[in-house]
Design a protein around this motif. Structure first.
Motif, PDB file in Angstrom:
ATOM      1  N   GLY A 116      -1.298   1.666 -13.162  1.00 15.49           N
ATOM      2  CA  GLY A 116      -1.140   2.750 -12.068  1.00 15.49           C
ATOM      3  C   GLY A 116      -2.193   2.572 -11.038  1.00 15.49           C
ATOM      4  O   GLY A 116      -2.664   3.824 -10.596  1.00 15.49           O
ATOM      5  N   GLU A 117      -2.874   1.551 -11.240  1.00 10.53           N
ATOM      6  CA  GLU A 117      -4.213   1.154 -10.014  1.00 10.53           C
ATOM      7  C   GLU A 117      -3.633   0.900  -8.681  1.00 10.53           C
ATOM      8  O   GLU A 117      -4.671   1.362  -8.326  1.00 10.53           O
ATOM      9  N   TRP A 118      -2.146   1.241  -8.819  1.00  8.83           N
ATOM     10  CA  TRP A 118      -2.057   1.057  -7.335  1.00  8.83           C
ATOM     11  C   TRP A 118      -2.378   2.632  -6.204  1.00  8.83           C
ATOM     12  O   TRP A 118      -2.355   2.148  -4.869  1.00  8.83           O
ATOM     13  N   ALA A 119      -2.416   3.458  -6.719  1.00 12.64           N
ATOM     14  CA  ALA A 119      -2.481   4.677  -6.371  1.00 12.64           C
ATOM     15  C   ALA A 119      -4.404   4.776  -5.640  1.00 12.64           C
ATOM     16  O   ALA A 119      -4.373   4.496  -4.502  1.00 12.64           O
ATOM     17  N   ARG A 120      -5.096   3.876  -6.546  1.00 14.09           N
ATOM     18  CA  ARG A 120      -6.359   4.233  -6.317  1.00 14.09           C
ATOM     19  C   ARG A 120      -6.237   2.685  -5.132  1.00 14.09           C
ATOM     20  O   ARG A 120      -7.293   3.133  -4.397  1.00 14.09           O
ATOM     21  N   LEU A 121      -5.555   1.924  -5.031  1.00 15.91           N
ATOM     22  CA  LEU A 121      -5.872   1.107  -3.831  1.00 15.91           C
ATOM     23  C   LEU A 121      -4.851   1.443  -2.532  1.00 15.91           C
ATOM     24  O   LEU A 121      -5.312   0.825  -1.070  1.00 15.91           O
ATOM     25  N   GLY A 122      -4.075   2.645  -2.481  1.00 10.11           N
ATOM     26  CA  GLY A 122      -3.348   2.711  -1.253  1.00 10.11           C
ATOM     27  C   GLY A 122      -4.450   4.348  -1.354  1.00 10.11           C
ATOM     28  O   GLY A 122      -5.038   4.250   0.096  1.00 10.11           O
ATOM     29  N   VAL A 123      -5.301   4.305  -1.866  1.00 11.35           N
ATOM     30  CA  VAL A 123      -6.140   5.269  -1.330  1.00 11.35           C
ATOM     31  C   VAL A 123      -7.119   4.749  -0.472  1.00 11.35           C
ATOM     32  O   VAL A 123      -7.685   5.160   0.370  1.00 11.35           O
ATOM     33  N   TYR A 124      -7.440   3.921  -1.133  1.00 12.34           N
ATOM     34  CA  TYR A 124      -8.636   2.571  -0.507  1.00 12.34           C
ATOM     35  C   TYR A 124      -7.879   1.816   0.982  1.00 12.34           C
ATOM     36  O   TYR A 124      -8.636   2.044   2.216  1.00 12.34           O
ATOM     37  N   ALA A 125      -7.143   1.997   1.028  1.00 13.70           N
ATOM     38  CA  ALA A 125      -5.990   1.007   2.038  1.00 13.70           C
ATOM     39  C   ALA A 125      -6.169   2.040   3.220  1.00 13.70           C
ATOM     40  O   ALA A 125      -6.057   2.214   4.824  1.00 13.70           O
ATOM     41  N   VAL A 126      -5.988   3.617   3.000  1.00 12.88           N
ATOM     42  CA  VAL A 126      -5.669   4.938   3.478  1.00 12.88           C
ATOM     43  C   VAL A 126      -7.249   4.858   4.336  1.00 12.88           C
ATOM     44  O   VAL A 126      -6.975   4.828   5.751  1.00 12.88           O
TER      45      VAL A 126
END
Length: 149
Positions: A116-126
């Motif tokens: 579920g770490e993909w959500a954190r990486l998505g926030v970093y990308a945004v």
């Protein structure tokens, strides 16, 4: 016609690959690379020494005001000092090597999706995209497009 095509294909297969000047591994090329790396390390050392001297000068010039400002930083004092300290080239290359290795690894991405770490990486990308866009707006001095004059 078929025989000439086969002959040209065979000729291509049997000829030795041509080396370009940029890919040569001559001692002169190795010496130039070593000299460039030494020059880069010397420049980094000089910049680091200049930063240390500037910090010492600021500390002595500001005196009690510098101590007061340092006290205002509180718990942020250590991260601020860390961010202003120049990093070694080895540390920079090691960090980006780790990032590149993770980006290429299929097992890493499977682990990211499973945990579920993909959500954190998505926030970093945004966040990174937003900072980039804000920098573009500031650089253009216009919200939409460039001002045509």
């Amino acid at each position: 016609m078929r025989h000439t095509a086969l002959r040209s294909v065979r000729a291509l297969r049997t000829t030795a690959p041509r080396r370009l000047a940029s890919s040569s591994s001559s001692p002169a090329g190795d010496n130039a690379a070593a000299a460039a790396q030494k020059k880069a390390q010397d420049a980094l050392g000089a910049a680091s020494a200049a930063a240390v001297r500037a910090g010492e000068f600021a500390r002595s010039a500001l005196g009690p005001l510098g101590a007061r400002f340092s006290g205002l930083l509180g718990s942020y004092q250590q991260p601020v000092r860390y961010n202003f300290r120049p990093q070694s080239l080895g540390a920079v290359f090691g960090t980006y090597g780790t990032l590149w290795g993770r980006a290429r690894s299929v097992t890493y991405w499977r682990q990211v999706v499973a945990s579920g770490e993909w959500a954190r990486l998505g926030v970093y990308a945004v966040e990174a995209y937003g900072i980039f866009k804000i920098g573009e707006i500031v650089g253009r001095r216009s919200l939409v497009g460039y001002n045509v004059q």
